[in-house]
Design a protein around this motif. Sequence first.
Motif, mmCIF file in Angstrom:
data_model
loop_
_atom_site.group_PDB
_atom_site.id
_atom_site.type_symbol
_atom_site.label_atom_id
_atom_site.label_comp_id
_atom_site.label_asym_id
_atom_site.label_seq_id
_atom_site.Cartn_x
_atom_site.Cartn_y
_atom_site.Cartn_z
ATOM 1 N N VAL A 88 72.008 13.055 -17.341
ATOM 2 C CA VAL A 88 71.654 12.483 -16.037
ATOM 3 C C VAL A 88 71.947 13.484 -14.925
ATOM 4 C CG1 VAL A 88 72.285 10.702 -14.356
ATOM 5 C CG2 VAL A 88 71.934 10.085 -16.752
ATOM 6 N N MET A 89 73.097 14.157 -14.991
ATOM 7 C CA MET A 89 73.435 15.149 -13.970
ATOM 8 C C MET A 89 72.405 16.269 -13.926
ATOM 9 S SD MET A 89 77.546 15.565 -14.539
ATOM 10 C CE MET A 89 78.611 14.136 -14.668
ATOM 11 N N GLN A 90 72.009 16.766 -15.114
ATOM 12 C CA GLN A 90 71.036 17.853 -15.129
ATOM 13 C C GLN A 90 69.670 17.368 -14.656
ATOM 14 O OE1 GLN A 90 71.114 20.284 -18.631
ATOM 15 N NE2 GLN A 90 69.195 21.337 -18.142
ATOM 16 N N ILE A 143 71.939 20.997 -29.372
ATOM 17 C CA ILE A 143 73.098 21.429 -28.578
ATOM 18 C C ILE A 143 73.191 22.954 -28.586
ATOM 19 C CG2 ILE A 143 74.997 21.531 -30.284
ATOM 20 C CD1 ILE A 143 76.673 19.930 -28.321
ATOM 21 N N GLY A 144 72.758 23.572 -29.683
ATOM 22 C CA GLY A 144 72.707 25.032 -29.721
ATOM 23 C C GLY A 144 71.684 25.589 -28.753
ATOM 24 N N LEU A 145 70.502 24.966 -28.741
ATOM 25 C CA LEU A 145 69.460 25.404 -27.804
ATOM 26 C C LEU A 145 69.901 25.203 -26.356
ATOM 27 C CD1 LEU A 145 66.323 23.970 -29.635
ATOM 28 C CD2 LEU A 145 66.910 26.389 -29.351
ATOM 29 N N TRP A 146 70.559 24.087 -26.090
ATOM 30 C CA TRP A 146 71.019 23.823 -24.721
ATOM 31 C C TRP A 146 72.123 24.797 -24.313
ATOM 32 C CZ3 TRP A 146 75.637 21.824 -22.467
ATOM 33 C CH2 TRP A 146 75.508 21.416 -21.129
ATOM 34 N N MET A 147 73.030 25.060 -25.227
ATOM 35 C CA MET A 147 74.189 25.897 -24.919
ATOM 36 C C MET A 147 73.776 27.350 -24.689
ATOM 37 S SD MET A 147 77.681 26.213 -27.191
ATOM 38 C CE MET A 147 76.811 26.631 -28.693
ATOM 39 N N PHE A 148 72.872 27.863 -25.542
ATOM 40 C CA PHE A 148 72.476 29.269 -25.442
ATOM 41 C C PHE A 148 71.181 29.474 -24.653
ATOM 42 C CE2 PHE A 148 75.013 29.228 -29.404
ATOM 43 C CZ PHE A 148 75.951 30.178 -29.062
ATOM 44 N N GLY A 149 70.548 28.381 -24.236
ATOM 45 C CA GLY A 149 69.224 28.500 -23.645
ATOM 46 C C GLY A 149 69.182 28.608 -22.141
ATOM 47 N N TRP A 150 70.342 28.610 -21.472
ATOM 48 C CA TRP A 150 70.335 28.750 -20.009
ATOM 49 C C TRP A 150 69.690 30.071 -19.611
ATOM 50 C CZ3 TRP A 150 71.624 24.966 -16.701
ATOM 51 C CH2 TRP A 150 72.433 23.909 -17.169
ATOM 52 N N GLY A 151 68.633 30.004 -18.788
ATOM 53 C CA GLY A 151 67.970 31.217 -18.314
ATOM 54 C C GLY A 151 66.948 31.766 -19.271
ATOM 55 N N ARG A 196 62.321 22.583 -17.954
ATOM 56 C CA ARG A 196 61.985 21.278 -18.524
ATOM 57 C C ARG A 196 62.370 21.202 -19.999
ATOM 58 N NH1 ARG A 196 56.066 19.529 -15.981
ATOM 59 N NH2 ARG A 196 56.758 19.433 -13.794
ATOM 60 N N ILE A 197 62.115 22.272 -20.728
ATOM 61 C CA ILE A 197 62.476 22.296 -22.151
ATOM 62 C C ILE A 197 63.992 22.243 -22.301
ATOM 63 C CG2 ILE A 197 62.343 23.610 -24.293
ATOM 64 C CD1 ILE A 197 59.685 22.421 -23.383
ATOM 65 N N HIS A 198 64.663 23.001 -21.444
ATOM 66 C CA HIS A 198 66.129 23.003 -21.501
ATOM 67 C C HIS A 198 66.691 21.620 -21.179
ATOM 68 C CE1 HIS A 198 70.288 24.133 -20.248
ATOM 69 N NE2 HIS A 198 70.160 24.926 -21.285
ATOM 70 N N LEU A 199 66.114 20.944 -20.203
ATOM 71 C CA LEU A 199 66.536 19.580 -19.875
ATOM 72 C C LEU A 199 66.272 18.643 -21.049
ATOM 73 C CD1 LEU A 199 67.481 17.401 -17.866
ATOM 74 C CD2 LEU A 199 65.107 17.269 -17.045
ATOM 75 N N VAL A 231 72.818 31.451 -14.634
ATOM 76 C CA VAL A 231 72.393 31.051 -15.973
ATOM 77 C C VAL A 231 71.355 29.941 -15.929
ATOM 78 C CG1 VAL A 231 74.525 31.723 -17.079
ATOM 79 C CG2 VAL A 231 74.327 29.439 -16.097
ATOM 80 N N ALA A 232 70.849 29.606 -14.744
ATOM 81 C CA ALA A 232 69.886 28.515 -14.656
ATOM 82 C C ALA A 232 68.494 28.973 -14.264
ATOM 83 C CB ALA A 232 70.373 27.483 -13.643
ATOM 84 N N LYS A 233 68.332 30.249 -13.921
ATOM 85 C CA LYS A 233 67.024 30.702 -13.453
ATOM 86 C C LYS A 233 66.048 30.843 -14.621
ATOM 87 C CE LYS A 233 68.511 35.539 -13.691
ATOM 88 N NZ LYS A 233 68.692 36.782 -12.942
ATOM 89 N N ASP A 234 64.783 30.781 -14.328
ATOM 90 C CA ASP A 234 63.749 30.888 -15.348
ATOM 91 C C ASP A 234 63.263 32.333 -15.437
ATOM 92 O OD1 ASP A 234 63.619 28.336 -16.363
ATOM 93 O OD2 ASP A 234 62.376 27.627 -14.710
#
Length: 520
Positions: A34-36, A110-118, A123-126, A504-507
Amino acid sequence: MNVVDLSRWQFGITTVYHFILVPLTIGLAPLIAVMQTIWHRTGNEQWLRATKFFGKIFLINFALGVATGIVQEFQFGMNWSEYSRFVADVFGAPLALEGLMAFFLESTFIGLWMFGWGRLPKRIHLACIWMVAIGVNVSAYFIIVANSWMQHPVGVEWDAERDRPMMNNFIAVITNNTTLVAFPHVILGALLTASTVVAVIGLWWMARNSFRAAKIEEAAETGDESVIPETSSPSQVGASPEQLRHDNQTLWRPVAILALWVVMGSGLGLFITGDMQAQLMFKQQPMKMAAAESLCESETGAPFSVLSIGRQNNCDNIEHVIAIPNMLSFLADHRFDTEVKGVNELQKQYQDALGMPGHNFAPNLFVTYWSFRAMITWALGSVVVAAGGLWFLRRKRSDVPRWFGRLALWMLPTPFLANASGWIFTEMGRQPWVVVPNWADPDGMPLKVHMLVQDGVSNNTAPMVWTTLIGFALLYGALGVVWFYLERRYVIEGPADKDSAAVVAKDDDADDSPELSFAY
């Protein structure tokens, strides 16, 4: 203690250790999602900071939860092999689905979310964190399916050749009415735990920032900088009173408000689902209902015991000091004049039905009685946090008194203890059964589908079980220290500043980004 006692202690200790971590994982995943989502929709960087901050707490908890949960699986074969043989045809399907469908789902994403920042599109990360949130809940569902079958076996027939139940209706097993009532109660308990943690951290940080801002202003007036408390948080070092109060207003207050309303909603939901469970328990496990009240003799218009004294594992020495008239009957089926059967009558009934005269079918009355009350009492800690937090944050306020920040911190363990007490009540109240006979539906279910605890253990020696019991207790104790140290350290350190969180949040394009990197 004999092998049965030691095996019960070992499974109980490792389960309670493990379940300290489980509610926070189940409840925190959707809150982080929800926060993200709010950050994704609004672009407000403060919600990104909150996502990253609580994501770190979630990952630590998840990792240790996996480590402690592995032992549970091994115990089925190592310490409870006869039980595992008996339930194999039933448990195989839900536990396989829990592992293959649910745990793989949550661990992959959780692996994709953890290592996928940037590296992943936003949208995929969310979507990844939402898949984690779905996965942990699906995982919980299949575990509850297995546990509920032990509480109320359905969907099986007796296999005389192998001398054990055989599943003949998978849909009946996964839609067991015990499951359908227990699952929302467990999920709401997890949400209560996670939202209390988020709210307490938010309130504590607001109290901390408010106190520091006041001391900085005092130092400016008096010239005595020694009154300013030391800090290890990057967000507080060099911050002005205006910046600290701005953090309170734009970061911690919205997060705390979100969590506090979840506390209120989940608390109300727990009250409703708990009432539904009580009515179901009255039909399916009347002995547990009687033991929860130390009700030894059957009564019409039975009272709810608030306090009883005496040697509470002995029906001849129990005195009910404070009781609410007719309330237990009302909890049973919402009628004040219902008859609730007592321990002594149920003993005779079970002995006759199973042809086992003289056998004791009552659980430990002391543990069942007090664990039920402990569950309710500990849950009130979250109520204190919610009521006080909403009061101090009313009308867009964000200054929290230091004393309430400390009080909220002391309330932090209470939802964990409430969850643990609830499971102790559920499992100890089921004794002496490891698979309870289906008393509620004797025509549709063979009465022989049951197993006593002493019939489920492996053929181990007492010294062997003592060794593993001590080893697991010490190992889990060490892991508990590590868990507490890491969580405490990162809570005190606080969230990253806006610039660090945004890195770590930029595309970025994949070619311009570093290879998979841990974002924490």
